[in-house]
Scaffold this motif. Structure first.
Motif, PDB file in Angstrom:
ATOM      1  N   GLN A  50       7.347  13.370 -16.627  1.00  0.00           N
ATOM      2  CA  GLN A  50       7.246  14.553 -15.783  1.00  0.00           C
ATOM      3  C   GLN A  50       7.985  15.743 -16.391  1.00  0.00           C
ATOM      4  N   GLN A  51       8.561  15.551 -17.559  1.00  0.00           N
ATOM      5  CA  GLN A  51       9.274  16.641 -18.221  1.00  0.00           C
ATOM      6  C   GLN A  51       8.308  17.555 -18.973  1.00  0.00           C
ATOM      7  N   ILE A  58       3.234  18.952 -14.385  1.00  0.00           N
ATOM      8  CA  ILE A  58       4.166  18.105 -13.639  1.00  0.00           C
ATOM      9  C   ILE A  58       3.451  17.452 -12.462  1.00  0.00           C
ATOM     10  N   GLN A  62       2.922  13.570 -11.531  1.00  0.00           N
ATOM     11  CA  GLN A  62       3.417  13.034 -10.266  1.00  0.00           C
ATOM     12  C   GLN A  62       2.332  12.266  -9.531  1.00  0.00           C
ATOM     13  N   GLN A 111      11.114  21.848 -13.608  1.00  0.00           N
ATOM     14  CA  GLN A 111      10.983  20.445 -13.209  1.00  0.00           C
ATOM     15  C   GLN A 111      11.671  20.187 -11.878  1.00  0.00           C
ATOM     16  N   GLU A 114       9.873  21.445  -8.890  1.00  0.00           N
ATOM     17  CA  GLU A 114       8.713  20.630  -8.555  1.00  0.00           C
ATOM     18  C   GLU A 114       9.089  19.227  -8.084  1.00  0.00           C
ATOM     19  N   ALA A 116      10.834  16.954  -9.827  1.00  0.00           N
ATOM     20  CA  ALA A 116      10.933  15.985 -10.914  1.00  0.00           C
ATOM     21  C   ALA A 116      12.395  15.801 -11.288  1.00  0.00           C
TER      22      ALA A 116
END
Length: 389
Positions: A50-51, A58, A62, A111, A114, A116
């Protein structure tokens, strides 16, 4: 509907289309090599992260993580459907310059916004966490959370195919060699067997060969095969902790692989396009480039034994190294799902769903993927994503 290419993206599109369109849909997957011996999917390292630096990427990952976590439910709850193994080892990005550190900080802000989980680590903190890593040349590191790691993508794809067949999807072992066109639309797919299969919709899921398919409709798709080599190795000296997928500032990456390790790299020199059937290894790449980098970063890797190696292809988008999904300008029933540049397996669930929604509903419904559409290729406007391996 005819889907050209039956590996990860083609299988995802077929499965999700059955869900959107129901039992009456007639779907044919045309695959030139049903063994998938040289498909990009077969050579993947099967990882998920997810980076990214762009919220769309992202969100794509997910969705994939949730999909893999709840795979049986996603496939309709059939008790025969297995769970998908997932090793949450995380990704570790290393920055050796101030510019690299600034990019990690900027990425991390996106991130976290979002949802993450990624943690920024100064070199001293990284050394305390993973003492086997050399850190004295680093400025910053970013370590992902438990939703990053590697997973059993082969099982996911196998069940897509199996369940799609149960819903009436057919597969034909043949090579697509052209399109029949009329009135600005694709009306059929010409095959190497000499026959033409009629089609109301065509999906280009041809991986590194995608540009050839797009060209049949007069569209220049900047996707080409680029070599990526993988090595599997063991070492007599244990590290003492599980190794995340570690991305060295050089671009070489390495991760835990069971009791051993797996490393990957592009060419040491020019990263040029190759022929789709060219899988020859550079005999000097490991010895002269990759191994010295690994041994300098992790001293235990000075002594190791390579047990396997292979070359695969990224379906490389020359414009911005990101996916292209959407209808071909000027041929609205030819749908592109191409150019994943190494992210295809982890993005396959969201892309399959997106293609199915475009065909069945005329728009993206669950996740807006329009920023990844082919219109940006016409204007030369890159999709903004800094974090590409």
């Amino acid at each position: 509907m005819v889907i050209i290419g039956g590996a990860a993206i083609g299988a995802a599109c077929a499965w999700f289309l059955t869900g959107e369109l129901g039992a009456g849909a007639r779907i044919l997957v045309v695959e030139r090599d049903p063994s998938f011996a040289h498909a990009s999917t077969s050579h993947t390292n099967s990882c998920m992260r997810q980076q990214f630096s762009n919220p769309v990427n992202i969100r794509i990952s997910q969705f994939a993580r949730g999909y893999v976590r709840d795979f049986r439910a996603a496939m309709g709850g059939d008790p025969e459907v297995p769970g998908i193994a997932f090793d949450p080892l995380g990704y570790l990005y290393l920055a050796a310059t101030e510019a690299g550190a600034a990019a990690l900080r900027a990425n991390n802000a996106v991130q976290r916004a979002e949802g993450a989980a990624a943690e920024l680590l100064e070199p001293a903190a990284l050394a305390a966490r993973l003492p086997f890593l050399r850190t004295d040349d680093l400025r910053l590191a970013s370590l992902g959370g438990p939703d990053e790691g590697y997973f059993d993508g082969a099982t996911m794809i196998a069940w897509w195919r199996r369940m799609a067949r149960a819903r009436g999807v057919e597969t034909l072992a043949a090579e697509a060699v052209g399109l029949a066109l009329a009135g600005g639309r694709a009306t059929g797919v010409r095959l190497s067997t000499g026959q033409t299969v009629a089609a109301g919709w065509v999906v280009n899921a041809a991986g590194p060969r995608a540009a050839r398919v797009a060209a049949w409709a007069g569209f220049a798709l900047p996707v080409e095969p680029r070599k990526r080599t993988t090595w599997v190795f063991t070492t007599p000296e244990p590290l003492g902790a599980k190794l995340p997928l570690t991305v060295d500032p050089s671009g070489v990456h390495v991760r835990q692989d069971g009791a051993g390790y797996m490393a990957g790299s592009g060419p040491a020199g020019a990263d040029a396009a190759v022929e789709p059937d060219d899988f020859t290894e550079d005999p000097d790449l490991w010895q002269d480039h990759v191994w010295p980098i690994l041994a300098a970063r992790i001293s235990a890797f000075a002594r190791l034994r390579v047990t396997a190696s292979w070359v695969g292809h990224y379906a490389w988008n020359r414009l911005d190294r990101n996916a292209v999904i959407g209808a071909v300008p000027g041929c609205p029933n030819l749908i592109l799902a191409n150019g994943f540049s190494g992210h295809g397996l982890q993005q396959a669930p969201a892309m399959g769903r997106g293609v199915a929604e475009l065909i069945a509903r005329g728009r993206f419904r669950s996740l807006d993927l329009s920023e990844l559409g082919p219109a940006r290729l016409l204007t030369g406007t890159p999709f903004a994503e800094r974090n590409v391996i």
